[in-house]
Design an enzyme around this catalytic site. Structure first.
Site, mmCIF file in Angstrom:
data_model
loop_
_atom_site.group_PDB
_atom_site.id
_atom_site.type_symbol
_atom_site.label_atom_id
_atom_site.label_comp_id
_atom_site.label_asym_id
_atom_site.label_seq_id
_atom_site.Cartn_x
_atom_site.Cartn_y
_atom_site.Cartn_z
ATOM 1 N N GLY A 1 -34.127 1.881 -51.792
ATOM 2 C CA GLY A 1 -34.292 1.647 -53.216
ATOM 3 C C GLY A 1 -33.139 2.233 -54.003
ATOM 4 N N GLY B 1 -36.465 1.875 -48.398
ATOM 5 C CA GLY B 1 -37.005 0.687 -49.053
ATOM 6 C C GLY B 1 -36.553 -0.603 -48.412
ATOM 7 N N ASP C 1 -42.427 6.108 -47.262
ATOM 8 C CA ASP C 1 -43.434 5.307 -47.939
ATOM 9 C C ASP C 1 -43.260 3.832 -47.557
ATOM 10 O OD1 ASP C 1 -41.028 5.221 -49.433
ATOM 11 O OD2 ASP C 1 -42.104 4.609 -51.234
ATOM 12 N N GLU D 1 -36.447 9.667 -45.875
ATOM 13 C CA GLU D 1 -37.024 10.189 -47.118
ATOM 14 C C GLU D 1 -37.218 11.699 -47.121
ATOM 15 O OE1 GLU D 1 -37.986 5.867 -47.028
ATOM 16 O OE2 GLU D 1 -38.016 7.500 -45.578
#
Length: 347
Positions: free
Chosen positions: A68, A117, A148, A140
């Site tokens: 992301g 992401g 996630d 992460e």
């Protein structure tokens, strides 16, 4: 977050195939709000279009997608606009859920970096093609956050304790290792990708999933020379990560996901990420991004600094809903019509 959304996701159309190319090569195709919005719009539109039989997703340049747009997220948080960052994450989770429950075939070509992401927009699809250039990671934890994008679902379903290893260490895998543990469905040399795409675009209308599977099997290189070392790595990881060398609260997220559907996992992850964006329990996410991405001193000042200082009640707070007075609501996943059992759990 970049320019026009249509320039960040390029669309190529054939009679029955849509080729989507993530197009932010200078940023390793990091996903902006515009890109996620556009991808969700396109996937939903193609689902309703009977002429579309197959969707191919790939990246421009040396990355499929490196994750992301974290710098933009951190900027919003520092400006006190944590809700905008949390909304960005929620939108991404909706996209992952649509991909996981997609009735049409998605082929993701992972010819380069695929991290964070970027994993979320490929791992929930039917076919995931690794090459000799693929570099996979869920990094992460180095940023003070947690894996996630549905990782509590897909990492928990990897062989043995490989998911715990990938999630806790942020270790990088090559294409052969992705294939060995099931994160990739096929391994195709990069020199054959152009021909592969051309053959996939000849898909007929009878059974697109079977057609794509047959074509991909024909192009897949078996066995890859590094497969033996990858399988040995799995054996070593099982011996190490099956032991209680880390407090159980660290691995609880992944292991709980083994018993739940993707929707439940995404709703729980969304609660956790909202707390992290808000910074009400800890500000480690902003600090991790400062140390790794902004100042690049690689010396984050975590709070608490030691694992043994992490208390259960602090961890428990991440799983609770954000306070009602903030106007925050749990993730509302998009309704899926006429969903067959085969449309989910593609890993």
């Amino acid at each position: 977050m970049g320019s026009e959304p249509h320039s960040q996701v390029l669309v190529e159309e054939t009679s029955s195939v849509r080729i989507l190319t993530l197009n932010r090569p200078k940023h390793l195709n990091a996903l902006s709000f515009n890109m996620i919005t556009r991808l969700l719009q396109l996937f939903l539109a193609y689902e309703e279009d009977p002429s579309v039989k197959l969707v191919i997703l790939k990246g421009q340049g040396r990355a499929f997608c490196a994750g992301g747009d974290v710098p933009a997220i951190v900027r919003d948080i520092r400006l006190g606009k944590w809700r905008r960052s949390a909304d960005f994450m929620s939108l991404g989770y909706n996209l992952h859920y649509v991909m996981a429950t997609y009735c049409k075939a998605q082929v993701s070509i992972l010819n380069g970096i695929v991290m964070g992401g970027g994993v979320g927009v490929c791992v929930h699809g039917r076919f995931r093609i690794a090459t000799e250039n693929t570099v996979f990671a869920m990094p992460e934890t180095s940023l003070g956050i947690f894996p996630d994008v549905g990782a509590s679902y897909f990492l928990s379903r990897l062989p043995g304790f490989f998911g715990e290893y990938v999630g806790l260490t942020g270790a990088r895998l090559d294409g052969a290792e992705m294939l060995a543990c099931g994160l990739a469905t096929h391994f195709v040399p990069s020199t054959r990708l152009t021909a592969l795409e051309a053959d996939l675009c000849r898909v007929g209308s009878s059974d697109p999933v079977t057609y794509a599977s047959t074509i991909l099997d024909a192009y897949t290189q078996h066995p890859h020379p590094k497969q033996k070392s990858a399988c040995h790595r799995l054996d070593v990881i099982d011996k190490c990560f099956s032991r209680r060398t880390v407090e159980e609260i660290i691995s609880a997220l992944i292991r709980e996901g083994r018993l739940q559907g993707l929707g439940q996992c995404l709703i729980r992850e969304n609660r956790m990420v909202a707390h992290m964006m808000k910074g009400d329990i800890s500000k480690d996410f902003v600090e991790g991004c400062r140390a790794i991405l902004i100042d690049k001193d690689r010396n984050p000042k975590w709070d608490p600094r030691r694992l043994e200082d992490m208390k259960d009640n602090m961890v428990d707070k991440y799983f609770k809903r954000v306070e009602e007075e903030e106007g925050w609501e749990d993730l509302k996943l998009p309704p899926r019509k006429h969903l067959p059992a085969s449309a989910i759990a593609k890993l």
